[in-house]
Design a protein around this motif. Structure first.
Motif, PDB file in Angstrom:
ATOM      1  N   UNK A  44       0.551  -1.169   0.200  1.00  0.00           N
ATOM      2  CA  UNK A  44      -0.122  -0.139  -0.053  1.00  0.00           C
ATOM      3  C   UNK A  44       0.815   1.174  -0.131  1.00  0.00           C
ATOM      4  N   UNK A  45       1.901   1.185   0.769  1.00  0.00           N
ATOM      5  CA  UNK A  45       2.777   2.274   0.848  1.00  0.00           C
ATOM      6  C   UNK A  45       3.557   2.558  -0.409  1.00  0.00           C
ATOM      7  N   UNK A  46       3.662   1.528  -1.065  1.00  0.00           N
ATOM      8  CA  UNK A  46       4.676   1.553  -2.504  1.00  0.00           C
ATOM      9  C   UNK A  46       3.686   2.234  -3.487  1.00  0.00           C
ATOM     10  N   UNK A  47       2.345   1.723  -3.416  1.00  0.00           N
ATOM     11  CA  UNK A  47       1.346   2.245  -4.582  1.00  0.00           C
ATOM     12  C   UNK A  47       1.177   3.615  -4.305  1.00  0.00           C
ATOM     13  N   UNK A  48       0.954   4.113  -3.009  1.00  0.00           N
ATOM     14  CA  UNK A  48       0.556   5.519  -2.897  1.00  0.00           C
ATOM     15  C   UNK A  48       1.680   6.383  -3.157  1.00  0.00           C
ATOM     16  N   UNK A  49       3.022   6.118  -2.762  1.00  0.00           N
ATOM     17  CA  UNK A  49       4.278   6.963  -3.060  1.00  0.00           C
ATOM     18  C   UNK A  49       4.645   7.117  -4.520  1.00  0.00           C
ATOM     19  N   UNK A  50       4.110   5.687  -5.152  1.00  0.00           N
ATOM     20  CA  UNK A  50       4.581   5.897  -6.467  1.00  0.00           C
ATOM     21  C   UNK A  50       3.584   6.918  -7.544  1.00  0.00           C
ATOM     22  N   UNK A  51       2.195   7.059  -6.927  1.00  0.00           N
ATOM     23  CA  UNK A  51       1.364   8.058  -7.574  1.00  0.00           C
ATOM     24  C   UNK A  51       0.532   6.888  -8.330  1.00  0.00           C
ATOM     25  N   UNK A  52       0.363   5.506  -8.029  1.00  0.00           N
ATOM     26  CA  UNK A  52      -0.543   4.697  -8.730  1.00  0.00           C
ATOM     27  C   UNK A  52      -1.451   4.171  -7.470  1.00  0.00           C
ATOM     28  N   UNK A  53      -2.525   4.833  -7.409  1.00  0.00           N
ATOM     29  CA  UNK A  53      -3.359   4.300  -6.380  1.00  0.00           C
ATOM     30  C   UNK A  53      -3.968   2.979  -6.757  1.00  0.00           C
ATOM     31  N   UNK A  54      -4.620   2.237  -5.859  1.00  0.00           N
ATOM     32  CA  UNK A  54      -5.224   1.205  -6.125  1.00  0.00           C
ATOM     33  C   UNK A  54      -6.735   1.476  -6.831  1.00  0.00           C
ATOM     34  N   UNK A  55      -7.297   0.645  -7.878  1.00  0.00           N
ATOM     35  CA  UNK A  55      -8.743   0.799  -8.578  1.00  0.00           C
ATOM     36  C   UNK A  55      -9.442  -0.471  -8.344  1.00  0.00           C
ATOM     37  N   UNK A  56     -10.506  -0.027  -7.962  1.00  0.00           N
ATOM     38  CA  UNK A  56     -11.516  -0.981  -7.776  1.00  0.00           C
ATOM     39  C   UNK A  56     -11.818  -1.995  -8.932  1.00  0.00           C
ATOM     40  N   UNK A  57     -11.597  -3.231  -8.652  1.00  0.00           N
ATOM     41  CA  UNK A  57     -12.281  -4.286  -9.968  1.00  0.00           C
ATOM     42  C   UNK A  57     -13.666  -4.513  -9.604  1.00  0.00           C
ATOM     43  N   UNK A  58     -13.854  -5.182  -8.464  1.00  0.00           N
ATOM     44  CA  UNK A  58     -15.200  -5.767  -8.043  1.00  0.00           C
ATOM     45  C   UNK A  58     -15.620  -5.337  -6.788  1.00  0.00           C
ATOM     46  N   UNK A  59     -17.045  -5.146  -6.639  1.00  0.00           N
ATOM     47  CA  UNK A  59     -17.524  -4.724  -5.351  1.00  0.00           C
ATOM     48  C   UNK A  59     -18.403  -6.055  -4.905  1.00  0.00           C
ATOM     49  N   UNK A  60     -18.062  -6.975  -3.826  1.00  0.00           N
ATOM     50  CA  UNK A  60     -18.696  -8.290  -3.627  1.00  0.00           C
ATOM     51  C   UNK A  60     -19.998  -7.574  -2.691  1.00  0.00           C
ATOM     52  N   UNK A  61     -21.132  -7.286  -3.812  1.00  0.00           N
ATOM     53  CA  UNK A  61     -22.090  -6.821  -3.126  1.00  0.00           C
ATOM     54  C   UNK A  61     -23.285  -6.915  -4.157  1.00  0.00           C
ATOM     55  N   UNK A  62     -24.601  -7.051  -4.262  1.00  0.00           N
ATOM     56  CA  UNK A  62     -25.466  -7.461  -5.277  1.00  0.00           C
ATOM     57  C   UNK A  62     -25.491  -6.132  -6.156  1.00  0.00           C
ATOM     58  N   UNK A  63     -25.536  -5.107  -5.401  1.00  0.00           N
ATOM     59  CA  UNK A  63     -25.901  -3.810  -5.878  1.00  0.00           C
ATOM     60  C   UNK A  63     -24.729  -3.134  -6.792  1.00  0.00           C
ATOM     61  N   UNK A  64     -23.482  -3.499  -6.435  1.00  0.00           N
ATOM     62  CA  UNK A  64     -22.186  -3.104  -7.208  1.00  0.00           C
ATOM     63  C   UNK A  64     -21.820  -1.830  -6.833  1.00  0.00           C
ATOM     64  N   UNK A  65     -22.213  -1.036  -5.758  1.00  0.00           N
ATOM     65  CA  UNK A  65     -22.019  -0.033  -5.303  1.00  0.00           C
ATOM     66  C   UNK A  65     -21.532  -0.182  -3.830  1.00  0.00           C
ATOM     67  N   UNK A  66     -20.072   0.133  -3.500  1.00  0.00           N
ATOM     68  CA  UNK A  66     -19.543  -0.183  -2.129  1.00  0.00           C
ATOM     69  C   UNK A  66     -19.915   0.931  -1.439  1.00  0.00           C
TER      70      UNK A  66
END
Length: 145
Positions: A44-66
């Motif tokens: 997590x630290x490496x991703x945030x420092x490199x300027x490449x934040x994580x992106x959501x691929x899938x929400x484990x919920x029926x509505x699709x909105x987390x």
């Protein structure tokens, strides 16, 4: 050439569209939403420092909105990792705090958090969800709001 012509040429490519992205993080967590890792895991630290934040691929919920407390799958530094949402920018119910960014905690496949500490306050409404893997995430939290 004038300064305005140079500026327009630097900002715009040949098709008249901007060549860089100026989008803000979304108000809700859906596919391709950018998130902020708030635990102290090395990934997590490496991703945030490199300027490449994580992106959501899938929400484990029926509505699709987390929302707060939901499990999601993210793409981070070329890997797929699971995580829990612990803060959202979207409008919340009464008594639930609204955050400035979409915050998440990374967990491995067995549900154990990758970090040892959460750096931001965690909503106290999540204490009611302390079942299974989510109780491990609450155990590493030090501040509650």
């Amino acid at each position: 050439m004038s300064c305005l012509t140079l500026l327009n040429g630097a900002i715009r490519n040949g098709f008249g569209k901007a060549s860089f992205s100026t989008t803000q993080s979304l108000q809700q967590i859906i596919k391709l939403s950018r998130l902020r890792v708030v635990d102290n895991s090395a990934l997590g630290r490496a991703a945030m420092q490199s300027g490449k934040p994580p992106r959501c691929i899938h929400v484990y919920k029926n509505t699709g909105v987390g929302t707060i407390g939901d499990k999601i799958l993210v793409a981070i530094m070329g890997q797929k990792k699971r995580g829990y949402i612990i803060g959202c920018r979207q409008k919340q119910a009464a008594g639930v705090p609204r955050f400035d960014s979409n915050n998440m905690v990374l967990v491995d496949d067995s549900g154990t958090p990758l970090g040892t500490r959460i750096r931001v306050p965690v909503p106290s409404c999540l204490r009611g969800k302390a079942t299974g893997d989510f109780s491990k995430v609450l155990a590493i939290a030090s501040k509650f709001v």
